[in-house]
Design a protein around this motif. Sequence first.
Motif, mmCIF file in Angstrom:
data_model
loop_
_atom_site.group_PDB
_atom_site.id
_atom_site.type_symbol
_atom_site.label_atom_id
_atom_site.label_comp_id
_atom_site.label_asym_id
_atom_site.label_seq_id
_atom_site.Cartn_x
_atom_site.Cartn_y
_atom_site.Cartn_z
ATOM 1 N N PRO A 1 0.800 -1.228 0.000
ATOM 2 C CA PRO A 1 0.000 0.000 0.000
ATOM 3 C C PRO A 1 0.835 1.281 0.000
ATOM 4 C CG PRO A 1 -0.780 -1.520 1.690
ATOM 5 C CD PRO A 1 0.472 -2.099 1.131
ATOM 6 N N ALA A 2 2.056 1.225 0.488
ATOM 7 C CA ALA A 2 2.904 2.420 0.533
ATOM 8 C C ALA A 2 3.209 2.949 -0.865
ATOM 9 C CB ALA A 2 4.203 2.099 1.269
ATOM 10 N N LYS A 3 3.302 2.057 -1.842
ATOM 11 C CA LYS A 3 3.622 2.457 -3.214
ATOM 12 C C LYS A 3 2.385 2.619 -4.090
ATOM 13 C CE LYS A 3 8.110 0.153 -3.590
ATOM 14 N NZ LYS A 3 8.859 -0.826 -4.365
ATOM 15 N N SER A 4 1.201 2.425 -3.521
ATOM 16 C CA SER A 4 -0.011 2.355 -4.337
ATOM 17 C C SER A 4 -0.281 3.618 -5.144
ATOM 18 C CB SER A 4 -1.221 2.005 -3.474
ATOM 19 O OG SER A 4 -1.428 2.997 -2.491
ATOM 20 N N GLN A 5 -0.105 4.795 -4.547
ATOM 21 C CA GLN A 5 -0.390 6.032 -5.277
ATOM 22 C C GLN A 5 0.574 6.218 -6.443
ATOM 23 O OE1 GLN A 5 -3.211 7.360 -4.166
ATOM 24 N NE2 GLN A 5 -3.209 8.644 -5.970
ATOM 25 N N GLU A 6 1.829 5.922 -6.214
ATOM 26 C CA GLU A 6 2.851 6.049 -7.253
ATOM 27 C C GLU A 6 2.578 5.083 -8.414
ATOM 28 O OE1 GLU A 6 7.539 4.796 -7.704
ATOM 29 O OE2 GLU A 6 6.776 5.290 -5.716
ATOM 30 N N ILE A 7 2.232 3.862 -8.096
ATOM 31 C CA ILE A 7 1.961 2.852 -9.122
ATOM 32 C C ILE A 7 0.688 3.196 -9.887
ATOM 33 C CG2 ILE A 7 1.367 0.418 -9.478
ATOM 34 C CD1 ILE A 7 3.290 -0.207 -7.134
ATOM 35 N N LEU A 8 -0.335 3.686 -9.176
ATOM 36 C CA LEU A 8 -1.581 4.077 -9.840
ATOM 37 C C LEU A 8 -1.333 5.208 -10.831
ATOM 38 C CD1 LEU A 8 -4.656 3.708 -10.054
ATOM 39 C CD2 LEU A 8 -4.870 5.466 -8.294
ATOM 40 N N GLU A 9 -0.531 6.194 -10.466
ATOM 41 C CA GLU A 9 -0.210 7.292 -11.384
ATOM 42 C C GLU A 9 0.520 6.772 -12.621
ATOM 43 O OE1 GLU A 9 -1.293 10.422 -11.273
ATOM 44 O OE2 GLU A 9 -2.402 9.780 -9.497
ATOM 45 N N GLN B 1 -10.519 3.885 -17.272
ATOM 46 C CA GLN B 1 -10.260 4.805 -16.176
ATOM 47 C C GLN B 1 -9.874 3.956 -14.974
ATOM 48 O OE1 GLN B 1 -13.871 7.061 -15.697
ATOM 49 N NE2 GLN B 1 -13.489 8.286 -17.522
ATOM 50 N N PHE B 2 -8.794 4.322 -14.306
ATOM 51 C CA PHE B 2 -8.288 3.527 -13.194
ATOM 52 C C PHE B 2 -8.478 4.264 -11.880
ATOM 53 C CE2 PHE B 2 -5.827 2.114 -16.880
ATOM 54 C CZ PHE B 2 -6.121 0.770 -16.854
ATOM 55 N N TYR B 3 -8.936 3.513 -10.874
ATOM 56 C CA TYR B 3 -9.147 4.056 -9.538
ATOM 57 C C TYR B 3 -8.547 3.096 -8.525
ATOM 58 C CZ TYR B 3 -12.589 6.927 -11.940
ATOM 59 O OH TYR B 3 -13.197 7.786 -12.798
ATOM 60 N N LEU B 4 -8.137 3.662 -7.396
ATOM 61 C CA LEU B 4 -7.582 2.856 -6.319
ATOM 62 C C LEU B 4 -8.738 2.302 -5.490
ATOM 63 C CD1 LEU B 4 -4.872 1.987 -5.162
ATOM 64 C CD2 LEU B 4 -4.952 3.972 -3.677
ATOM 65 N N ASP B 5 -8.763 0.996 -5.305
ATOM 66 C CA ASP B 5 -9.796 0.355 -4.495
ATOM 67 C C ASP B 5 -9.290 0.288 -3.064
ATOM 68 O OD1 ASP B 5 -11.977 -1.030 -3.582
ATOM 69 O OD2 ASP B 5 -11.285 -2.974 -4.306
ATOM 70 N N ASP B 6 -9.834 1.139 -2.222
ATOM 71 C CA ASP B 6 -9.375 1.184 -0.842
ATOM 72 C C ASP B 6 -10.359 0.510 0.112
ATOM 73 O OD1 ASP B 6 -11.356 3.026 -1.119
ATOM 74 O OD2 ASP B 6 -10.275 4.685 -0.187
ATOM 75 N N SER B 7 -11.217 -0.350 -0.401
ATOM 76 C CA SER B 7 -12.210 -1.002 0.446
ATOM 77 C C SER B 7 -11.559 -1.913 1.491
ATOM 78 C CB SER B 7 -13.212 -1.790 -0.392
ATOM 79 O OG SER B 7 -12.552 -2.778 -1.154
ATOM 80 N N LEU B 8 -10.453 -2.582 1.143
ATOM 81 C CA LEU B 8 -9.770 -3.436 2.118
ATOM 82 C C LEU B 8 -9.163 -2.604 3.240
ATOM 83 C CD1 LEU B 8 -8.034 -6.052 -0.202
ATOM 84 C CD2 LEU B 8 -10.054 -6.362 1.212
ATOM 85 N N ASP B 9 -8.594 -1.452 2.904
ATOM 86 C CA ASP B 9 -8.048 -0.558 3.927
ATOM 87 C C ASP B 9 -9.160 -0.048 4.840
ATOM 88 O OD1 ASP B 9 -5.539 -0.844 2.791
ATOM 89 O OD2 ASP B 9 -5.756 0.951 1.548
ATOM 90 N N ILE C 1 -11.874 -0.284 10.161
ATOM 91 C CA ILE C 1 -13.054 -0.547 10.992
ATOM 92 C C ILE C 1 -12.754 -1.661 11.991
ATOM 93 C CG2 ILE C 1 -15.403 -1.470 10.967
ATOM 94 C CD1 ILE C 1 -15.856 0.122 8.413
ATOM 95 N N ASP C 2 -12.102 -2.729 11.539
ATOM 96 C CA ASP C 2 -11.728 -3.815 12.446
ATOM 97 C C ASP C 2 -10.800 -3.317 13.552
ATOM 98 O OD1 ASP C 2 -13.251 -5.732 11.251
ATOM 99 O OD2 ASP C 2 -11.602 -6.609 10.080
ATOM 100 N N ARG C 3 -9.870 -2.462 13.185
ATOM 101 C CA ARG C 3 -8.930 -1.918 14.177
ATOM 102 C C ARG C 3 -9.675 -1.063 15.198
ATOM 103 N NH1 ARG C 3 -6.575 2.741 14.532
ATOM 104 N NH2 ARG C 3 -7.068 3.375 12.402
ATOM 105 N N LEU C 4 -10.630 -0.250 14.722
ATOM 106 C CA LEU C 4 -11.391 0.601 15.627
ATOM 107 C C LEU C 4 -12.310 -0.206 16.543
ATOM 108 C CD1 LEU C 4 -12.339 3.492 13.187
ATOM 109 C CD2 LEU C 4 -10.674 3.585 15.043
#
Length: 123
Positions: free
Chosen positions: A56-64, A92-100, A105-108
């Motif tokens: 996930p740390a590289k996700s924004q860079e890879i998506l771009e 059109q590509f979007y980041l799927d952040d549903s797992l995050d 929610i689980d952490r909270l």
Amino acid sequence: MESKRQAKIARLLQKELSEIFRKQTSALGGVIVSVSAVRVTPDLSIAKAYLSIFPPAKSQEILENIKKQAKTVRYELAQNVKEVLRKCPELQFYLDDSLDYIENIDRLLGPHKEGSEEEKEEA
């Protein structure tokens, strides 16, 4: 509501895009890009692909990077689906952040879950 044709084409595009990204990311090593969902407009002109990227740390860079290469990906996709589709939709590509989101929610809820389980064991 999505028609049967839209759903069928979305599944086909998801499968083919997953294969394209699997081939491209195998050279990078340590990066996994999976296509979690594809939504197609009713006129089949636009396909929105939702991507899950690890780590996930590289996700924004890879998506771009993927967005910059969208025309190349579309061409490769068109070559793979030319027997089924006459015209390949615009991607059109979007980041799927549903797992995050689920993980957050689980952490909270974590401390509350443990407390309720202890109460059940005591009773």
